[in-house]
Design an enzyme around this catalytic site. Structure first.
Site, PDB file in Angstrom:
ATOM      1  CB  SER A  37     121.900  77.958 -34.461  1.00  0.00           C
ATOM      2  OG  SER A  37     123.094  78.240 -33.652  1.00  0.00           O
ATOM      3  CE  LYS A  38     120.565  70.324 -33.560  1.00  0.00           C
ATOM      4  NZ  LYS A  38     121.244  69.318 -35.551  1.00  0.00           N
ATOM      5  NE  ARG A  39     126.246  77.737 -31.032  1.00  0.00           N
ATOM      6  CZ  ARG A  39     126.813  78.297 -31.821  1.00  0.00           C
ATOM      7  NH1 ARG A  39     127.253  79.410 -30.846  1.00  0.00           N
ATOM      8  NH2 ARG A  39     127.294  78.155 -33.219  1.00  0.00           N
ATOM      9  CG  ASP A  40     120.093  80.335 -32.510  1.00  0.00           C
ATOM     10  OD1 ASP A  40     120.802  81.178 -30.954  1.00  0.00           O
ATOM     11  OD2 ASP A  40     120.638  80.878 -32.876  1.00  0.00           O
ATOM     12  N   GLY A  41     117.833  76.825 -29.499  1.00  0.00           N
ATOM     13  CA  GLY A  41     116.907  76.789 -29.296  1.00  0.00           C
ATOM     14  C   GLY A  41     116.519  75.098 -30.106  1.00  0.00           C
TER      15      GLY A  41
END
Ligand code: GLU
Length: 464
Positions: free
Chosen positions: A240-244
Protein backbone atom coordinates in the site's frame (compact mmCIF):
# COMPACT_ATOMS: atom_id res chain seq x y z
CA UNK A 1 3.14 -14.64 -33.28
CA UNK A 2 3.20 -13.91 -29.55
CA UNK A 3 0.61 -11.30 -28.57
CA UNK A 4 0.42 -9.99 -25.01
CA UNK A 5 -1.41 -7.10 -23.43
CA UNK A 6 -1.67 -4.84 -20.46
CA UNK A 7 -5.29 -4.30 -19.43
CA UNK A 8 -5.53 -1.82 -16.59
CA UNK A 9 -8.73 -0.55 -15.10
CA UNK A 10 -8.68 3.25 -15.24
CA UNK A 11 -7.30 4.47 -11.92
CA UNK A 12 -5.62 7.62 -13.22
CA UNK A 13 -2.08 6.41 -12.59
CA UNK A 14 0.13 3.39 -13.23
CA UNK A 15 0.65 1.24 -10.15
CA UNK A 16 4.12 -0.29 -9.78
CA UNK A 17 2.55 -3.75 -9.57
CA UNK A 18 0.87 -2.97 -12.88
CA UNK A 19 4.15 -1.80 -14.33
CA UNK A 20 5.68 -5.14 -13.41
CA UNK A 21 3.04 -7.18 -15.23
CA UNK A 22 3.20 -4.71 -18.12
CA UNK A 23 6.98 -5.17 -18.22
CA UNK A 24 6.71 -8.94 -18.19
CA UNK A 25 4.12 -8.80 -20.99
CA UNK A 26 6.17 -6.31 -22.98
CA UNK A 27 9.39 -8.33 -22.66
CA UNK A 28 7.70 -11.57 -23.60
CA UNK A 29 6.13 -10.05 -26.71
CA UNK A 30 9.25 -8.22 -27.85
CA UNK A 31 11.55 -11.13 -27.15
CA UNK A 32 9.41 -13.18 -29.53
CA UNK A 33 9.08 -10.36 -32.04
CA UNK A 34 5.40 -10.20 -31.22
CA UNK A 35 2.97 -7.49 -30.19
CA UNK A 36 2.23 -5.84 -26.86
CA UNK A 37 -1.25 -4.28 -26.75
CA UNK A 38 -2.94 -1.85 -24.38
CA UNK A 39 -6.59 -2.15 -23.43
CA UNK A 40 -8.37 0.08 -20.97
CA UNK A 41 -10.96 -1.85 -18.98
CA UNK A 42 -13.41 0.97 -18.57
CA UNK A 43 -16.80 -0.72 -18.65
CA UNK A 44 -17.51 1.24 -15.48
CA UNK A 45 -18.23 4.48 -17.28
CA UNK A 46 -17.93 6.70 -14.25
CA UNK A 47 -14.16 6.81 -14.65
CA UNK A 48 -12.34 9.08 -17.09
CA UNK A 49 -10.71 6.55 -19.34
CA UNK A 50 -8.97 8.92 -21.74
CA UNK A 51 -7.06 10.52 -18.89
CA UNK A 52 -6.31 7.09 -17.48
CA UNK A 53 -4.87 5.92 -20.79
CA UNK A 54 -2.78 9.09 -21.02
CA UNK A 55 -1.37 8.47 -17.54
CA UNK A 56 -0.42 4.92 -18.52
CA UNK A 57 1.16 6.08 -21.76
CA UNK A 58 3.12 8.81 -19.97
CA UNK A 59 4.50 6.23 -17.54
CA UNK A 60 5.34 3.85 -20.40
CA UNK A 61 7.10 6.70 -22.16
CA UNK A 62 9.19 7.47 -19.11
CA UNK A 63 10.10 3.78 -18.95
CA UNK A 64 10.94 3.89 -22.63
CA UNK A 65 8.55 1.26 -23.77
CA UNK A 66 5.45 1.49 -25.87
CA UNK A 67 2.44 -0.59 -26.75
CA UNK A 68 1.67 -1.55 -30.34
CA UNK A 69 -1.34 -0.22 -32.21
CA UNK A 70 -4.14 1.97 -30.92
CA UNK A 71 -5.42 1.82 -27.35
CA UNK A 72 -8.52 -0.33 -27.08
CA UNK A 73 -11.28 1.02 -24.87
CA UNK A 74 -13.84 -1.49 -23.69
CA UNK A 75 -16.38 1.30 -23.29
CA UNK A 76 -16.39 1.72 -27.09
CA UNK A 77 -17.15 -1.93 -27.75
CA UNK A 78 -20.55 -2.35 -26.11
CA UNK A 79 -22.29 -3.06 -29.42
CA UNK A 80 -19.85 -5.84 -30.12
CA UNK A 81 -20.35 -7.41 -26.70
CA UNK A 82 -24.12 -7.24 -27.23
CA UNK A 83 -23.77 -9.30 -30.39
CA UNK A 84 -22.00 -12.00 -28.41
CA UNK A 85 -24.67 -11.97 -25.70
CA UNK A 86 -27.28 -12.40 -28.42
CA UNK A 87 -25.30 -15.21 -30.03
CA UNK A 88 -25.26 -17.15 -26.77
CA UNK A 89 -28.98 -16.48 -26.23
CA UNK A 90 -29.75 -17.69 -29.76
CA UNK A 91 -27.71 -20.84 -29.26
CA UNK A 92 -29.36 -21.61 -25.91
CA UNK A 93 -26.03 -21.19 -24.10
CA UNK A 94 -27.32 -18.23 -22.12
CA UNK A 95 -30.76 -17.27 -20.88
CA UNK A 96 -32.79 -14.45 -19.40
CA UNK A 97 -33.22 -14.58 -15.65
CA UNK A 98 -36.19 -12.73 -14.16
CA UNK A 99 -35.44 -13.16 -10.50
CA UNK A 100 -36.14 -10.03 -8.50
CA UNK A 101 -33.76 -8.58 -5.97
CA UNK A 102 -36.00 -9.85 -3.17
CA UNK A 103 -36.08 -13.37 -4.56
CA UNK A 104 -32.30 -13.42 -4.95
CA UNK A 105 -31.84 -12.21 -1.39
CA UNK A 106 -34.27 -14.83 -0.06
CA UNK A 107 -32.46 -17.56 -2.02
CA UNK A 108 -29.10 -16.49 -0.64
CA UNK A 109 -30.37 -16.36 2.95
CA UNK A 110 -31.88 -19.84 2.66
CA UNK A 111 -28.55 -21.18 1.33
CA UNK A 112 -26.61 -19.54 4.10
CA UNK A 113 -29.01 -20.95 6.69
CA UNK A 114 -28.20 -24.41 5.32
CA UNK A 115 -24.49 -23.54 5.41
CA UNK A 116 -24.31 -23.79 1.63
CA UNK A 117 -22.25 -21.60 -0.66
CA UNK A 118 -24.45 -18.75 -1.92
CA UNK A 119 -25.07 -19.28 -5.62
CA UNK A 120 -27.69 -18.85 -8.26
CA UNK A 121 -29.89 -21.95 -8.22
CA UNK A 122 -30.71 -22.13 -11.91
CA UNK A 123 -34.42 -21.28 -11.57
CA UNK A 124 -34.60 -19.78 -15.07
CA UNK A 125 -32.01 -22.02 -16.73
CA UNK A 126 -34.59 -24.07 -18.58
CA UNK A 127 -37.56 -21.72 -18.19
CA UNK A 128 -40.08 -21.82 -20.99
CA UNK A 129 -43.07 -20.17 -19.34
CA UNK A 130 -44.32 -16.60 -19.47
CA UNK A 131 -41.86 -14.22 -17.84
CA UNK A 132 -43.09 -12.27 -14.82
CA UNK A 133 -44.08 -8.71 -15.56
CA UNK A 134 -42.20 -5.60 -14.58
CA UNK A 135 -38.81 -7.27 -14.30
CA UNK A 136 -35.97 -6.23 -16.59
CA UNK A 137 -34.07 -9.51 -16.93
CA UNK A 138 -30.34 -10.11 -16.66
CA UNK A 139 -28.64 -12.59 -18.97
CA UNK A 140 -26.89 -15.57 -17.38
CA UNK A 141 -24.50 -17.95 -19.05
CA UNK A 142 -24.98 -21.73 -18.65
CA UNK A 143 -21.94 -22.77 -16.66
CA UNK A 144 -20.91 -26.39 -16.34
CA UNK A 145 -22.59 -28.12 -13.42
CA UNK A 146 -22.52 -31.12 -11.11
CA UNK A 147 -18.98 -31.91 -10.21
CA UNK A 148 -17.47 -30.89 -13.54
CA UNK A 149 -13.98 -29.46 -13.46
CA UNK A 150 -12.40 -26.55 -15.25
CA UNK A 151 -8.75 -27.26 -15.82
CA UNK A 152 -5.89 -25.39 -17.36
CA UNK A 153 -2.13 -25.24 -17.15
CA UNK A 154 -0.88 -21.95 -15.82
CA UNK A 155 2.56 -20.98 -17.10
CA UNK A 156 3.67 -20.10 -13.58
CA UNK A 157 1.50 -22.11 -11.23
CA UNK A 158 1.35 -25.33 -13.22
CA UNK A 159 -1.72 -27.55 -13.63
CA UNK A 160 -4.80 -26.09 -12.01
CA UNK A 161 -8.18 -27.67 -11.52
CA UNK A 162 -11.30 -25.93 -10.30
CA UNK A 163 -14.40 -27.80 -9.27
CA UNK A 164 -17.37 -25.84 -10.63
CA UNK A 165 -19.50 -26.71 -7.60
CA UNK A 166 -17.06 -24.86 -5.40
CA UNK A 167 -16.81 -21.66 -7.30
CA UNK A 168 -19.18 -21.24 -10.22
CA UNK A 169 -22.82 -20.70 -10.94
CA UNK A 170 -24.68 -19.44 -13.98
CA UNK A 171 -23.12 -16.02 -13.66
CA UNK A 172 -24.48 -12.83 -15.19
CA UNK A 173 -23.00 -11.77 -18.53
CA UNK A 174 -25.35 -8.83 -19.16
CA UNK A 175 -26.99 -6.68 -16.51
CA UNK A 176 -30.65 -5.66 -16.66
CA UNK A 177 -29.65 -2.39 -18.37
CA UNK A 178 -27.94 -4.42 -21.09
CA UNK A 179 -24.34 -3.62 -20.09
CA UNK A 180 -21.99 -6.60 -20.22
CA UNK A 181 -20.06 -7.81 -17.18
CA UNK A 182 -16.36 -7.92 -16.54
CA UNK A 183 -15.37 -11.55 -17.09
CA UNK A 184 -17.50 -11.79 -20.20
CA UNK A 185 -15.86 -8.87 -21.98
CA UNK A 186 -12.33 -9.77 -20.88
CA UNK A 187 -12.62 -13.21 -22.49
CA UNK A 188 -14.09 -11.77 -25.70
CA UNK A 189 -11.46 -9.06 -25.96
CA UNK A 190 -8.52 -11.29 -25.17
CA UNK A 191 -9.69 -13.61 -27.90
CA UNK A 192 -10.57 -10.98 -30.51
CA UNK A 193 -7.32 -9.13 -29.89
CA UNK A 194 -5.54 -12.34 -30.79
CA UNK A 195 -3.80 -12.82 -27.46
CA UNK A 196 -1.60 -15.83 -27.21
CA UNK A 197 -0.33 -15.14 -23.69
CA UNK A 198 -2.15 -13.42 -20.84
CA UNK A 199 0.26 -12.37 -18.10
CA UNK A 200 -1.54 -10.80 -15.14
CA UNK A 201 -1.65 -10.58 -11.36
CA UNK A 202 -2.78 -13.70 -9.54
CA UNK A 203 -5.49 -11.65 -7.85
CA UNK A 204 -7.32 -12.48 -11.10
CA UNK A 205 -6.88 -16.22 -10.79
CA UNK A 206 -10.43 -16.74 -9.53
CA UNK A 207 -11.74 -14.93 -12.64
CA UNK A 208 -10.03 -17.32 -15.02
CA UNK A 209 -12.48 -20.27 -14.70
CA UNK A 210 -15.34 -17.89 -15.49
CA UNK A 211 -13.49 -16.56 -18.49
CA UNK A 212 -12.84 -20.11 -19.66
CA UNK A 213 -16.60 -20.78 -19.47
CA UNK A 214 -17.10 -17.82 -21.82
CA UNK A 215 -14.37 -18.93 -24.24
CA UNK A 216 -15.87 -22.38 -24.40
CA UNK A 217 -19.43 -21.18 -24.86
CA UNK A 218 -18.37 -18.92 -27.72
CA UNK A 219 -15.98 -21.46 -29.21
CA UNK A 220 -13.06 -19.05 -28.89
CA UNK A 221 -9.40 -20.00 -28.53
CA UNK A 222 -8.11 -19.88 -24.97
CA UNK A 223 -4.76 -18.11 -24.54
CA UNK A 224 -2.01 -19.35 -22.26
CA UNK A 225 -2.31 -17.84 -18.78
CA UNK A 226 0.50 -16.73 -16.51
CA UNK A 227 -0.70 -15.60 -13.10
CA UNK A 228 2.02 -13.56 -11.45
CA UNK A 229 2.09 -13.59 -7.63
CA UNK A 230 1.52 -10.26 -5.91
CA UNK A 231 4.13 -7.88 -4.59
CA UNK A 232 3.71 -7.80 -0.81
CA UNK A 233 5.08 -5.40 1.78
CA UNK A 234 7.80 -6.60 4.19
CA UNK A 235 5.04 -7.64 6.62
CA UNK A 236 3.52 -9.93 4.00
CA UNK A 237 0.46 -7.75 3.37
CA UNK A 238 -0.74 -6.20 0.14
CA UNK A 239 1.54 -3.34 -0.88
CA UNK A 240 0.00 0.00 0.00
CA UNK A 241 0.97 3.66 -0.17
CA UNK A 242 2.32 3.41 3.36
CA UNK A 243 5.02 1.00 2.22
CA UNK A 244 6.35 3.26 -0.50
CA UNK A 245 5.10 5.02 -3.57
CA UNK A 246 2.69 3.00 -5.64
CA UNK A 247 2.43 5.49 -8.53
CA UNK A 248 5.22 4.87 -11.04
CA UNK A 249 5.67 8.57 -11.75
CA UNK A 250 6.44 9.25 -8.10
CA UNK A 251 9.63 7.30 -8.62
CA UNK A 252 10.64 9.80 -11.25
CA UNK A 253 10.10 12.59 -8.73
CA UNK A 254 12.19 10.73 -6.16
CA UNK A 255 15.10 10.67 -8.60
CA UNK A 256 15.09 7.08 -9.76
CA UNK A 257 16.08 6.02 -13.23
CA UNK A 258 13.33 4.15 -15.07
CA UNK A 259 15.97 1.54 -15.99
CA UNK A 260 16.56 0.94 -12.28
CA UNK A 261 12.87 0.75 -11.44
CA UNK A 262 12.34 -1.82 -14.21
CA UNK A 263 15.42 -3.72 -13.06
CA UNK A 264 14.01 -3.74 -9.52
CA UNK A 265 10.59 -4.88 -10.72
CA UNK A 266 11.84 -7.65 -12.96
CA UNK A 267 13.81 -9.07 -10.04
CA UNK A 268 10.73 -9.01 -7.80
CA UNK A 269 9.56 -12.48 -8.59
CA UNK A 270 12.00 -13.49 -11.33
CA UNK A 271 15.67 -14.31 -11.37
CA UNK A 272 18.43 -15.32 -13.72
CA UNK A 273 21.15 -17.03 -11.73
CA UNK A 274 22.38 -14.57 -9.14
CA UNK A 275 22.52 -11.62 -11.51
CA UNK A 276 21.05 -8.47 -9.93
CA UNK A 277 21.69 -5.75 -12.48
CA UNK A 278 20.00 -5.98 -15.87
CA UNK A 279 19.92 -3.64 -18.82
CA UNK A 280 16.83 -3.68 -21.03
CA UNK A 281 18.77 -5.77 -23.56
CA UNK A 282 19.62 -8.34 -20.91
CA UNK A 283 16.04 -8.44 -19.71
CA UNK A 284 14.93 -9.12 -23.26
CA UNK A 285 17.53 -11.78 -23.67
CA UNK A 286 16.83 -13.71 -20.48
CA UNK A 287 13.21 -13.15 -19.47
CA UNK A 288 10.75 -15.98 -19.77
CA UNK A 289 7.48 -15.87 -17.82
CA UNK A 290 7.75 -19.54 -17.03
CA UNK A 291 10.66 -18.68 -14.73
CA UNK A 292 8.57 -16.30 -12.62
CA UNK A 293 8.41 -17.44 -8.98
CA UNK A 294 5.21 -19.14 -7.95
CA UNK A 295 5.29 -17.45 -4.53
CA UNK A 296 4.76 -13.79 -3.67
CA UNK A 297 7.65 -11.35 -3.59
CA UNK A 298 8.41 -8.66 -1.09
CA UNK A 299 8.91 -4.96 -1.79
CA UNK A 300 12.28 -3.78 -0.55
CA UNK A 301 12.97 -0.04 -0.72
CA UNK A 302 16.66 -0.49 0.22
CA UNK A 303 17.16 -2.83 -2.69
CA UNK A 304 15.63 -0.36 -5.12
CA UNK A 305 17.98 2.33 -3.84
CA UNK A 306 20.95 0.03 -4.25
CA UNK A 307 19.92 -0.93 -7.79
CA UNK A 308 19.52 2.74 -8.67
CA UNK A 309 23.00 3.48 -7.34
CA UNK A 310 24.43 0.70 -9.52
CA UNK A 311 22.76 2.18 -12.60
CA UNK A 312 24.02 5.66 -11.63
CA UNK A 313 27.60 4.41 -11.68
CA UNK A 314 27.41 3.34 -15.33
CA UNK A 315 24.82 5.74 -16.76
CA UNK A 316 26.22 7.85 -19.63
CA UNK A 317 27.00 11.28 -18.20
CA UNK A 318 24.93 12.98 -20.91
CA UNK A 319 21.85 11.19 -19.51
CA UNK A 320 22.57 12.29 -15.96
CA UNK A 321 23.15 15.86 -17.14
CA UNK A 322 19.84 15.74 -18.98
CA UNK A 323 17.87 14.11 -16.16
CA UNK A 324 18.97 16.46 -13.38
CA UNK A 325 17.34 19.31 -15.29
CA UNK A 326 14.08 17.87 -13.99
CA UNK A 327 15.35 18.75 -10.49
CA UNK A 328 16.18 22.30 -11.49
CA UNK A 329 19.90 21.87 -12.12
CA UNK A 330 21.44 22.64 -15.50
CA UNK A 331 25.16 21.93 -15.74
CA UNK A 332 25.13 21.34 -19.48
CA UNK A 333 27.30 24.44 -20.05
CA UNK A 334 29.57 23.98 -17.06
CA UNK A 335 33.19 23.56 -18.23
CA UNK A 336 33.71 20.77 -15.69
CA UNK A 337 30.41 18.96 -16.17
CA UNK A 338 32.10 15.60 -16.70
CA UNK A 339 34.09 15.99 -13.49
CA UNK A 340 30.90 16.91 -11.62
CA UNK A 341 29.13 13.81 -12.86
CA UNK A 342 32.02 11.47 -12.21
CA UNK A 343 32.70 12.90 -8.77
CA UNK A 344 29.09 12.49 -7.70
CA UNK A 345 27.89 9.36 -9.49
CA UNK A 346 29.89 7.23 -7.03
CA UNK A 347 28.18 8.79 -4.03
CA UNK A 348 24.65 9.78 -5.00
CA UNK A 349 22.10 6.99 -5.02
CA UNK A 350 19.37 9.00 -6.73
CA UNK A 351 19.27 11.98 -9.08
CA UNK A 352 17.73 13.98 -6.28
CA UNK A 353 20.67 13.19 -4.02
CA UNK A 354 23.00 14.03 -6.89
CA UNK A 355 21.48 17.50 -7.12
CA UNK A 356 21.57 17.95 -3.34
CA UNK A 357 25.26 17.04 -3.31
CA UNK A 358 26.11 19.18 -6.33
CA UNK A 359 24.38 22.30 -5.07
CA UNK A 360 26.91 23.28 -2.39
CA UNK A 361 29.75 22.84 -4.89
CA UNK A 362 28.10 24.91 -7.58
CA UNK A 363 26.69 27.62 -5.37
CA UNK A 364 28.91 30.00 -3.44
CA UNK A 365 28.86 29.04 0.22
CA UNK A 366 26.66 31.39 2.18
CA UNK A 367 27.03 29.85 5.58
CA UNK A 368 29.19 27.32 7.37
CA UNK A 369 27.90 24.24 9.11
CA UNK A 370 28.32 24.92 12.85
CA UNK A 371 29.15 21.39 13.86
CA UNK A 372 31.82 21.04 11.19
CA UNK A 373 33.34 24.39 12.15
CA UNK A 374 33.49 23.38 15.81
CA UNK A 375 35.00 20.05 15.06
CA UNK A 376 37.56 20.89 12.41
CA UNK A 377 38.53 24.54 12.67
CA UNK A 378 41.11 25.27 15.34
CA UNK A 379 44.33 27.18 15.66
CA UNK A 380 46.37 24.46 14.04
CA UNK A 381 44.10 23.84 11.09
CA UNK A 382 43.52 27.53 10.44
CA UNK A 383 47.26 28.18 10.48
CA UNK A 384 47.73 25.31 8.02
CA UNK A 385 45.00 26.67 5.79
CA UNK A 386 46.57 30.13 5.90
CA UNK A 387 49.90 28.65 4.83
CA UNK A 388 48.20 26.67 2.10
CA UNK A 389 46.50 29.82 0.86
CA UNK A 390 49.77 31.77 0.81
CA UNK A 391 51.40 29.05 -1.20
CA UNK A 392 48.37 28.66 -3.46
CA UNK A 393 48.51 32.36 -4.41
CA UNK A 394 51.96 31.79 -5.89
CA UNK A 395 50.94 28.72 -7.84
CA UNK A 396 50.32 28.71 -11.57
CA UNK A 397 46.73 28.29 -12.63
CA UNK A 398 45.47 24.73 -12.19
CA UNK A 399 42.69 23.11 -14.16
CA UNK A 400 42.56 19.38 -13.60
CA UNK A 401 41.86 17.38 -10.44
CA UNK A 402 45.30 15.82 -10.82
CA UNK A 403 46.99 19.24 -10.76
CA UNK A 404 45.19 20.23 -7.57
CA UNK A 405 46.15 16.92 -6.10
CA UNK A 406 49.82 17.22 -7.02
CA UNK A 407 50.00 20.77 -5.70
CA UNK A 408 48.29 19.90 -2.41
CA UNK A 409 50.38 16.81 -1.82
CA UNK A 410 53.61 18.70 -2.49
CA UNK A 411 52.49 21.39 -0.06
CA UNK A 412 51.82 18.80 2.64
CA UNK A 413 55.18 17.22 2.16
CA UNK A 414 57.09 20.48 2.26
CA UNK A 415 55.33 21.54 5.42
CA UNK A 416 55.31 18.11 6.97
CA UNK A 417 51.54 18.17 7.28
CA UNK A 418 49.02 15.36 7.20
CA UNK A 419 46.05 15.62 4.84
CA UNK A 420 43.85 15.01 7.90
CA UNK A 421 44.62 18.51 9.18
CA UNK A 422 43.69 20.22 5.93
CA UNK A 423 41.08 18.06 4.24
CA UNK A 424 38.06 19.02 6.32
CA UNK A 425 38.92 22.74 6.58
CA UNK A 426 39.29 22.74 2.79
CA UNK A 427 35.89 21.08 2.44
CA UNK A 428 34.32 23.61 4.81
CA UNK A 429 35.86 26.39 2.72
CA UNK A 430 34.57 24.91 -0.53
CA UNK A 431 31.08 23.65 0.33
CA UNK A 432 30.33 24.99 3.81
CA UNK A 433 30.36 21.57 5.44
CA UNK A 434 32.59 18.55 5.89
CA UNK A 435 30.68 16.58 3.28
CA UNK A 436 31.84 16.66 -0.32
CA UNK A 437 33.12 14.26 -2.93
CA UNK A 438 36.86 13.91 -3.45
CA UNK A 439 38.47 17.21 -2.45
CA UNK A 440 40.53 17.36 -5.64
CA UNK A 441 37.49 16.87 -7.85
CA UNK A 442 35.67 19.48 -5.81
CA UNK A 443 38.59 21.88 -6.32
CA UNK A 444 38.59 21.17 -10.01
CA UNK A 445 34.85 21.86 -10.29
CA UNK A 446 35.10 25.08 -8.30
CA UNK A 447 38.16 26.08 -10.34
CA UNK A 448 41.41 27.76 -9.46
CA UNK A 449 40.08 31.26 -8.86
CA UNK A 450 36.99 30.06 -7.10
CA UNK A 451 39.06 27.99 -4.72
CA UNK A 452 41.26 30.97 -3.84
CA UNK A 453 38.17 33.05 -3.11
CA UNK A 454 36.56 30.32 -1.03
CA UNK A 455 39.60 29.86 1.19
CA UNK A 456 40.00 33.60 1.57
CA UNK A 457 36.37 33.97 2.64
CA UNK A 458 36.74 31.27 5.26
CA UNK A 459 39.94 32.82 6.61
CA UNK A 460 38.33 36.26 6.76
CA UNK A 461 35.46 34.78 8.77
CA UNK A 462 37.46 32.70 11.21
CA UNK A 463 40.92 34.31 11.24
CA UNK A 464 40.24 38.01 10.68
N1 GLU B 1 -8.24 -4.69 -15.34
C1 GLU B 1 -7.59 -5.60 -14.44
C2 GLU B 1 -6.83 -4.83 -13.39
O1 GLU B 1 -6.55 -3.67 -13.58
C3 GLU B 1 -6.65 -6.55 -15.15
C4 GLU B 1 -7.39 -7.61 -15.87
C5 GLU B 1 -6.55 -8.65 -16.55
O2 GLU B 1 -5.33 -8.48 -16.64
O3 GLU B 1 -7.13 -9.60 -17.02
O4 GLU B 1 -6.55 -5.38 -12.36
Amino acid sequence: MTVTRFAPSPTGYLHIGGLRTALYSYLWAKKNEGKFLLRIEDTDLKRNSKEAAEAIEAAFKWCNFAHDGAVIYQSKRFDLYKEYVQKLLDEGKAYYCYMSREELDAMREAQQAKKERPRYDGTYRDFTGTPPEGIAPVVRIKAPQNGEKIEFTDGIKGDLSFNVDDMLDDFIIARSDGTPTYNFVVAIDDSLMGLTDVIRGDDHLSNTPKQIVVYNALGLDIPKFYHVPMILNPQGKKLSKRDGATDVMEYKEMGYFPEALLNFLIRLGWSHGDQEIFSMEEMLEHFDPKDVNASASSYNAEKLLWINAQHMKVMPSARIIEDIKHFGMDISKHPKKEVIVDALRERAKTLKEFVEMAKPILEVTQSYDEKAVKKFLNEESIAALQAYHDSFKQATKMLESSEFEAFTKAFMEENDLKLKVLAQPLRIAMVGSAVSPSIYDTMCIIGHEGLGEHIERLLKTFNP
